[in-house]
Design a protein around this motif. Sequence first.
Motif, PDB file in Angstrom:
ATOM      1  N   GLU A 107       0.830  -1.206   0.000  1.00  0.00           N
ATOM      2  CA  GLU A 107       0.000   0.000   0.000  1.00  0.00           C
ATOM      3  C   GLU A 107       0.860   1.251   0.000  1.00  0.00           C
ATOM      4  OE1 GLU A 107      -3.315   2.501   0.175  1.00  0.00           O
ATOM      5  OE2 GLU A 107      -3.428   0.309   0.078  1.00  0.00           O
ATOM      6  N   CYS A 108       1.857   1.269   0.867  1.00  0.00           N
ATOM      7  CA  CYS A 108       2.704   2.456   0.987  1.00  0.00           C
ATOM      8  C   CYS A 108       3.601   2.618  -0.230  1.00  0.00           C
ATOM      9  CB  CYS A 108       3.524   2.370   2.266  1.00  0.00           C
ATOM     10  SG  CYS A 108       2.487   2.372   3.759  1.00  0.00           S
TER      11      CYS A 108
ATOM     12  N   CYS B 186       2.947   6.604   6.433  1.00  0.00           N
ATOM     13  CA  CYS B 186       2.237   5.424   5.956  1.00  0.00           C
ATOM     14  C   CYS B 186       2.554   4.179   6.784  1.00  0.00           C
ATOM     15  CB  CYS B 186       2.590   5.172   4.482  1.00  0.00           C
ATOM     16  SG  CYS B 186       1.398   4.150   3.597  1.00  0.00           S
TER      17      CYS B 186
ATOM     18  N   ARG C 219       1.686   4.411  -2.796  1.00  0.00           N
ATOM     19  CA  ARG C 219       1.454   5.823  -2.469  1.00  0.00           C
ATOM     20  C   ARG C 219       2.717   6.667  -2.583  1.00  0.00           C
ATOM     21  NH1 ARG C 219      -2.400   6.269   2.872  1.00  0.00           N
ATOM     22  NH2 ARG C 219      -4.040   4.801   2.254  1.00  0.00           N
TER      23      ARG C 219
END
Length: 240
Positions: free
Chosen positions: A132-133, A177, A136
Amino acid sequence: DSYKDTMDEKTLVDIHGKVIGTKLAAMARMNACLSFKHLSKFSSVKDKVMAWVRSHPEETHLISRKFHPSAQFYAFNLNDDYSYLHVFKSGGTTVQMMTTTKKHTKSSEVDNRKLVTVVRDPIDHFLSGWAECGSRSKNPDENPHFTLDTGINERIGSWLDSLEDQIASPKQGADPCLPHSFPQSSFMLNPNKLDSISPNLEMIGDLRELNAVLTIANFTIPPNSARARSASDNPKKVER
């Protein structure tokens, strides 16, 4: 087959004659076996674990305010009786898309609602947070956690080192994050008294049985509800 109904039709009796609670009974009746195991284990050890942390000064960072995820993204209100506690990377977005407002509820706005949540395999959870990070990151090729210039083991190792450093000694300016890979238990701490589990937390289930857990919480699942997303849906996450 290991349980028998009781007179009130809400509880069950095990083979030893012990009455189990309404939530465990509901899980048993719905064959939500994984959730049944989670809730049983959690209920039996949570007080012992928290007492052990409190009695070991070298472990008290685990109940630090800086370690606790933001109260701004605390939960989603399901109905007047229940809120879904948002454990990052454990079905939160799926639940969010099912709710009427699709908005987070702050810890101060849960009021007297009981909390329910689900968890997943901790290694899968950690890796999902890392992916996920990575998706991003604005400059992933300049970040040792995500750059494709190194092997995947080096990238994951770098992320784990940062996570361990932040947990052991929280620092200002750390990657915002990181909480996506925090241990799932950190989300269950009482936001007003971090040396204990939230007293409103009534039910913990398994991510694979999310619909059963929501049904037990008297939440009406919208027709044709689809899985919101996962790391594998995002090409950038798969590549990372």
